[in-house]
Design a protein around this motif. Structure first.
Motif, PDB file in Angstrom:
ATOM      1  N   GLU A 248       0.833  -1.208   0.000  1.00 13.24           N
ATOM      2  CA  GLU A 248       0.000   0.000   0.000  1.00 13.24           C
ATOM      3  C   GLU A 248       0.871   1.262   0.000  1.00 13.24           C
ATOM      4  O   GLU A 248       0.620   2.212  -0.727  1.00 13.24           O
ATOM      5  CB  GLU A 248      -0.930  -0.008   1.214  1.00 13.24           C
ATOM      6  CG  GLU A 248      -1.878   1.171   1.268  1.00 13.24           C
ATOM      7  CD  GLU A 248      -2.782   1.103   2.489  1.00 13.24           C
ATOM      8  OE1 GLU A 248      -3.035   2.172   3.070  1.00 13.24           O
ATOM      9  OE2 GLU A 248      -3.227  -0.008   2.840  1.00 13.24           O
TER      10      GLU A 248
ATOM     11  N   THR B 250       2.511   1.677  -3.399  1.00 15.46           N
ATOM     12  CA  THR B 250       1.502   2.084  -4.375  1.00 15.46           C
ATOM     13  C   THR B 250       1.254   3.586  -4.288  1.00 15.46           C
ATOM     14  O   THR B 250       1.171   4.272  -5.312  1.00 15.46           O
ATOM     15  CB  THR B 250       0.186   1.304  -4.154  1.00 15.46           C
ATOM     16  OG1 THR B 250       0.473  -0.099  -4.288  1.00 15.46           O
ATOM     17  CG2 THR B 250      -0.881   1.713  -5.140  1.00 15.46           C
ATOM     18  N   ASP B 251       1.173   4.113  -3.066  1.00 13.48           N
ATOM     19  CA  ASP B 251       0.990   5.559  -2.885  1.00 13.48           C
ATOM     20  C   ASP B 251       2.169   6.343  -3.455  1.00 13.48           C
ATOM     21  O   ASP B 251       1.984   7.376  -4.107  1.00 13.48           O
ATOM     22  CB  ASP B 251       0.813   5.914  -1.402  1.00 13.48           C
ATOM     23  CG  ASP B 251      -0.527   5.471  -0.849  1.00 13.48           C
ATOM     24  OD1 ASP B 251      -1.432   5.136  -1.648  1.00 13.48           O
ATOM     25  OD2 ASP B 251      -0.677   5.450   0.385  1.00 13.48           O
TER      26      ASP B 251
ATOM     27  N   ALA C  75       4.219   5.371  -5.863  1.00 13.17           N
ATOM     28  CA  ALA C  75       4.182   5.236  -7.321  1.00 13.17           C
ATOM     29  C   ALA C  75       3.125   6.156  -7.930  1.00 13.17           C
ATOM     30  O   ALA C  75       3.368   6.785  -8.967  1.00 13.17           O
ATOM     31  CB  ALA C  75       3.924   3.781  -7.707  1.00 13.17           C
ATOM     32  N   GLU C  76       1.970   6.244  -7.291  1.00 12.84           N
ATOM     33  CA  GLU C  76       0.907   7.126  -7.794  1.00 12.84           C
ATOM     34  C   GLU C  76       1.332   8.590  -7.786  1.00 12.84           C
ATOM     35  O   GLU C  76       0.867   9.377  -8.603  1.00 12.84           O
ATOM     36  CB  GLU C  76      -0.364   6.939  -6.967  1.00 12.84           C
ATOM     37  CG  GLU C  76      -1.070   5.639  -7.250  1.00 12.84           C
ATOM     38  CD  GLU C  76      -2.245   5.381  -6.320  1.00 12.84           C
ATOM     39  OE1 GLU C  76      -2.535   6.222  -5.431  1.00 12.84           O
ATOM     40  OE2 GLU C  76      -2.889   4.321  -6.483  1.00 12.84           O
ATOM     41  N   ASN C  77       2.223   8.951  -6.867  1.00 11.87           N
ATOM     42  CA  ASN C  77       2.710  10.329  -6.779  1.00 11.87           C
ATOM     43  C   ASN C  77       4.061  10.513  -7.467  1.00 11.87           C
ATOM     44  O   ASN C  77       4.695  11.562  -7.329  1.00 11.87           O
ATOM     45  CB  ASN C  77       2.794  10.763  -5.314  1.00 11.87           C
ATOM     46  CG  ASN C  77       1.413  10.910  -4.713  1.00 11.87           C
ATOM     47  OD1 ASN C  77       0.617  11.714  -5.167  1.00 11.87           O
ATOM     48  ND2 ASN C  77       1.129  10.100  -3.699  1.00 11.87           N
ATOM     49  N   ASP C  78       4.507   9.499  -8.209  1.00  7.13           N
ATOM     50  CA  ASP C  78       5.745   9.548  -8.977  1.00  7.13           C
ATOM     51  C   ASP C  78       6.952   9.903  -8.111  1.00  7.13           C
ATOM     52  O   ASP C  78       7.794  10.717  -8.494  1.00  7.13           O
ATOM     53  CB  ASP C  78       5.599  10.531 -10.147  1.00  7.13           C
ATOM     54  CG  ASP C  78       6.629  10.290 -11.224  1.00  7.13           C
ATOM     55  OD1 ASP C  78       7.085   9.138 -11.364  1.00  7.13           O
ATOM     56  OD2 ASP C  78       7.014  11.258 -11.908  1.00  7.13           O
TER      57      ASP C  78
END
Length: 165
Positions: A93, A96-97, A99-102
């Motif tokens: 989790e 993933t956070d 990665a979503e925010n690059d």
């Protein structure tokens, strides 16, 4: 018992040493934040959460590092060093956070088939290593392996920073 422990630890350290390229890439990634305008944030899971304080406030702390309190402070100049003994749902989790925010990160964890991180260092401690008389095993040296990896990263980053000056 001590001979078995020493032999097993040497085996783990050799597996870590075999990841020289991955460790060098990780050190370069973390150095980018230190040399630039960023910060290296440190986040630990499981037993490795205790390394947050050591890495950010110890006598041989990583330059420009802070404990990760909240992801809201991150920007693209920052890097995150993630340490976990197991690749579990909390780690997934968290990654993933990021990665979503690059946000670039280095993951130090035991191998898991679900890991697809580009910047991954295998902790090499998937199970206990010392057999007992009842055929069970004791001593899972996550902390020793992480300490070894940290010192390799620390020395490599210091060398990179010295070259930069």
């Amino acid at each position: 018992m001590i001979k078995i422990l020493g032999t097993q630890l040497n085996g783990i350290f050799q597996k870590i040493n075999a990841q020289e390229t991955e460790i060098d890439i990780a050190a370069r990634l973390l150095s980018q934040a230190i040399i630039g305008q960023g910060t290296v944030y440190v986040k630990g899971f499981g037993d490795l959460r205790y390394f947050e304080e050591f890495i950010t406030a110890g006598d041989e702390k990583l330059p420009d590092s802070e404990r990760m309190i909240t992801e809201s402070v991150l920007d693209k100049t920052d890097r995150v060093l993630i340490m976990a003994d197991h690749y579990d749902e909390a780690v997934i989790e968290y990654i993933t956070d990021l990665a979503e925010n690059d946000i670039d990160y280095v993951l130090v964890c035991n191998k898991d088939e679900r890991i697809d991180s580009m910047n991954f260092i295998d902790l090499s401690t998937p199970r206990a290593i010392v057999p007992t008389e009842d055929f069970s095993r004791i001593i899972t040296p996550h902390v020793m392996a992480m300490n070894y990896i940290y010192y390799i990263l620390f020395a490599t980053i210091k060398e990179m920073l010295d070259e930069e000056e």
